[in-house]
Design an enzyme around this catalytic site. Structure first.
Site, PDB file in Angstrom:
ATOM      1  N   ASP A  91     -17.437  65.239  31.207  1.00  8.27           N
ATOM      2  CA  ASP A  91     -16.793  65.479  32.498  1.00  8.27           C
ATOM      3  C   ASP A  91     -15.633  64.516  32.674  1.00  8.27           C
ATOM      4  O   ASP A  91     -15.845  63.356  33.009  1.00  8.27           O
ATOM      5  CB  ASP A  91     -17.822  65.274  33.618  1.00  8.27           C
ATOM      6  CG  ASP A  91     -17.228  65.424  35.005  1.00  8.27           C
ATOM      7  OD1 ASP A  91     -16.105  65.951  35.125  1.00  8.27           O
ATOM      8  OD2 ASP A  91     -17.889  65.008  35.979  1.00  8.27           O
TER       9      ASP A  91
ATOM     10  N   HIS B  84      -9.367  69.024  35.107  1.00 14.40           N
ATOM     11  CA  HIS B  84      -8.924  67.684  35.521  1.00 14.40           C
ATOM     12  C   HIS B  84      -9.064  66.722  34.359  1.00 14.40           C
ATOM     13  O   HIS B  84      -9.805  66.961  33.409  1.00 14.40           O
ATOM     14  CB  HIS B  84      -9.651  67.224  36.780  1.00 14.40           C
ATOM     15  CG  HIS B  84     -11.070  66.782  36.639  1.00 14.40           C
ATOM     16  ND1 HIS B  84     -11.429  65.459  36.475  1.00 14.40           N
ATOM     17  CD2 HIS B  84     -12.239  67.471  36.694  1.00 14.40           C
ATOM     18  CE1 HIS B  84     -12.751  65.364  36.437  1.00 14.40           C
ATOM     19  NE2 HIS B  84     -13.275  66.559  36.561  1.00 14.40           N
TER      20      HIS B  84
ATOM     21  N   GLU C 182      -9.374  64.514  40.707  1.00  9.53           N
ATOM     22  CA  GLU C 182     -10.473  65.451  41.024  1.00  9.53           C
ATOM     23  C   GLU C 182     -11.713  64.694  41.449  1.00  9.53           C
ATOM     24  O   GLU C 182     -12.417  65.111  42.372  1.00  9.53           O
ATOM     25  CB  GLU C 182     -10.770  66.333  39.801  1.00  9.53           C
ATOM     26  CG  GLU C 182     -11.725  67.484  40.080  1.00  9.53           C
ATOM     27  CD  GLU C 182     -13.220  67.139  39.952  1.00  9.53           C
ATOM     28  OE1 GLU C 182     -14.059  68.004  40.289  1.00  9.53           O
ATOM     29  OE2 GLU C 182     -13.555  66.016  39.513  1.00  9.53           O
ATOM     30  N   GLU C 183     -11.989  63.582  40.762  1.00  9.74           N
ATOM     31  CA  GLU C 183     -13.260  62.886  41.002  1.00  9.74           C
ATOM     32  C   GLU C 183     -13.351  62.311  42.414  1.00  9.74           C
ATOM     33  O   GLU C 183     -14.441  62.156  42.950  1.00  9.74           O
ATOM     34  CB  GLU C 183     -13.478  61.786  39.958  1.00  9.74           C
ATOM     35  CG  GLU C 183     -13.724  62.300  38.546  1.00  9.74           C
ATOM     36  CD  GLU C 183     -15.010  63.103  38.380  1.00  9.74           C
ATOM     37  OE1 GLU C 183     -15.675  63.416  39.385  1.00  9.74           O
ATOM     38  OE2 GLU C 183     -15.351  63.427  37.229  1.00  9.74           O
TER      39      GLU C 183
END
Length: 647
Positions: free
Chosen positions: A353, A343, A390-391
């Site tokens: 991340d 992502h 995604e988060e």
């Protein structure tokens, strides 16, 4: 770095490159640390939270890079539900008039830390609300933690629950609190988990500084993944909502109805310190803060007022970028594509991340482009996926999986995920165990930049089960496609804060950017070996051995069942039959790839029909962590013997 082998690795090249095929050797030489560094520098130069202009800008950057490497690429917009912070406040009503700061401090040496987002800490899908209530402390917010509060006579109903990050997915902390009558939830980062107890804090070390806040989604991710509104799906003839049709739940069942706010340990301290006269917390509740009365359960001597105002944004576009390297049978029913995903959206800058993984994917794509320019056509197509959303809850990948379910179910052989690509030097792998052997072999053939030994020599080869929490979820748990998740892991305390930045990576995580190169090589070799092997390198014998062990463990756990309640014979017979078939081996690629589909249940797991895989799933109250044989295991855990036996 150069196009060749970087730095000191040259001295060791002969040790490992001898085992690579000429094609693999050509690929291995392409990823460079200078190029990976440049990608990460650009992508982390501005915030790119899902659905924001920064997210679209980085989607275009990735798309343009794919095109420049000679790959076909497209940007796909997906409408989803998102929310964004407007304002929030927290005050302990002790007469002092002091408000919680709710701010992440500017660090002069961290060039992106002076950002709008440092004053906009929030939780994705947390609703707006205004509540005043006493505060109680529920440790990690697991069912067992709430049971300890109950045993101590501490009431959760009507309280603001303060819980710390760790041990289970944050959304499930909120779900567990909400089910017990809490009016709001505060989630803080305790220094024992990722702050000063672990070591020096950023910028002097990798751990979370006092004002650092972990943002994150509070969706109830173990019930159903993806957009809670399913804005991209059409309502069906049944008259049920698209969400009910897909998930077995309505939108309102998948997100909290009480306000939630993430806190730094600096802001959590006064709340914990105000519980001095209340019952002492059990030893397992103690963290790293020095509190005058130690950690206590509450309630606090004074109530606290929490105000959260978030803006809901419906049918907002997020952008998946999909690149394609066509195989020999591309575009026909005979193609058996291999998908790679990472992502791109971040809780602000996302150097670890997820964009260390994005930089590795772009270097991998550059390597594939070089092979293609040299005339190579893989046996099976390779699809590179840069997901958004995604988060918030695996939005982009889940939409892609659901909208392309027929093609993926019928043809895809594997999905290889890299999310947090690099935070240090230790490889961690979670995977369908049929993929463990090909990953170990690739790790044996890639050098670790620290000393030239193989990555496998550093790692040891342990492979865990997949739970949830990244973009493999729809592919494995919903579609039954063998999946893997890989990361180079290390001391990393700035997760989901503004300090997960380029400067953190350049000073703490991977200053040389050689670990990014190693990740690109490893990921690429695994993909090449699955995409190009005449016979797929899947090993079902390892999966069968693990199933035997899991079955033994389950039988031990079920020893508490009433006599005659559990009948393990059918399951034991099925495991034995699978083990015998795995031992016999097969050169039938579709049998090797599609056996994973046979572990799916049409009706899904009890209470969560979207999750269809019977061998592993996220624990219902855990979220990230996997349960083996989850239908049986969850029911055994709940002492629901009828469901356990039926499963």
């Amino acid at each position: 770095g150069s196009a060749g082998l970087p730095g000191m690795a040259c001295a060791f090249a002969g040790l490992l490159l001898g085992v690579l095929s000429p094609l693999e050797r050509q690929f291995y030489a392409v990823p460079s640390n200078a190029s990976a560094r440049a990608h990460l520098y650009h992508i982390t130069s501005e915030a790119h939270v899902a659905g924001t202009p920064g997210d679209l800008k980085m989607a275009r950057y990735v798309h343009d890079a794919f095109l420049s490497y000679g790959l076909a690429s497209r940007i796909e917009a997906v409408p989803v539900l998102l929310n964004y912070p407007i304002e929030r406040s927290l005050e302990l009503l002790d007469g002092s008039g002091r408000m919680s700061r709710l701010t992440e401090d500017i660090i002069p040496s961290d060039r992106t830390s002076d950002t709008f987002w440092r004053n906009r800490t929030f939780n994705g899908y947390g609703p707006s609300g205004n509540v005043t209530a006493p505060v109680v402390y529920a440790n990690y917010g697991r069912p067992a933690d709430f049971a300890a509060l109950s045993a101590a006579g501490v009431a959760v109903r009507g309280a603001l629950v303060l819980t710390r990050y760790g041990e289970c997915f944050r959304g499930l902390k909120v779900m567990n609190a909400e089910q017990r009558g809490a009016v709001g939830v505060l989630i803080f980062s305790d220094p024992a988990d990722d702050g000063f107890t672990q070591g020096a804090v950023y910028p002097n070390g990798p751990w979370r500084p006092p004002s650092g806040v972990q943002r994150g989604s509070v969706q109830f991710n173990s019930l159903c993944a993806g957009d809670p509104s399913r804005a991209y799906l059409n309502r069906t003839d049944s008259g049920r909502s698209a969400t009910a049709e897909a998930c077995g739940y309505e939108e309102a069942d998948l997100v909290p109805s009480i306000p939630v706010l993430p806190l730094s340990y600096e802001d959590a301290y006064p709340l914990l310190a105000s519980m001095g006269a209340s019952p002492a917390a059990p030893a397992g509740f103690h963290g790293g803060l020095s509190l005058p009365g130690g950690y206590r359960l509450g309630p606090s001597a004074h109530a606290a007022r929490l105000v959260v105002h978030n803006r809901e944004s419906r049918a907002t576009p997020i952008w998946n970028v999909i690149a394609h390297l066509p195989g020999r049978d591309a575009g026909t029913p005979a193609d058996r594509p291999v998908l790679l995903g990472n992502h791109r959206d971040a809780w602000v800058f996302g150097a670890v991340d997820p964009n260390s993984g994005t930089a590795a994917m772009l270097e991998l794509a550059r390597g594939l482009g070089a092979l293609r320019r040299a005339g190579w056509v893989p046996r099976r197509s390779i699809v590179l996926c840069s997901w958004s959303g995604e988060e918030y809850g695996l939005l982009g990948s889940t939409a892609f999986g659901e909208l392309n379910a027929r093609w993926l179910s019928g043809q895809a052989v594997a999905y290889l995920n890299v999310d947090e690509g690099v935070s240090g030097g230790m490889l961690k792998v979670s995977a369908s165990l049929s993929l463990a052997a090909v990953i170990r072999q690739a790790a044996a053939d890639v050098q670790h930049p620290s000393d030239g030994r193989s990555i496998l020599a550093h790692w040891g080869g342990d492979v865990d089960l997949l739970g949830s929490g990244s973009d493999y979820t729809v592919f494995l748990d919903h579609l039954g496609i063998a999946s893997a998740d890989m990361q180079m892991s290390g001391d990393y305390g700035v997760y989901h804060s503004i300090y997960d930045s380029f400067d953190w990576m350049a000073t703490q995580g991977d200053p040389s950017f050689q670990l990014h190169v190693a990740m690109a090589r490893l990921w690429g070799l695994v993909a090449l070996r699955i995409a190009d092997a005449p016979v797929l390198p899947f090993d079902h014998a390892e999966q069968a051995r693990a199933l035997r062990t899991q079955l033994d463990n389950l039988q031990r756990l079920a020893a508490a069942a009433p006599p005659g309640a559990m009948h393990f014979e059918p399951l034991a017979a099925a495991v034995a039959a699978y083990a015998a078939a795995a031992a016999a081996g097969s050169a039938d690629n579709d049998a090797l790839a599609f056996t994973e589909r046979r572990f799916l249940s049409d009706t899904g797991l009890p209470r969560r029909p979207w999750f269809k895989h019977l061998l592993q799933a996220p624990g219902l109250y855990l979220g990230y962590t996997a349960l083996a044989l989850p239908g049986v295991a969850q029911a055994v855990d709940d002492a629901d013997w009828g469901t356990a036996d039926a499963q």
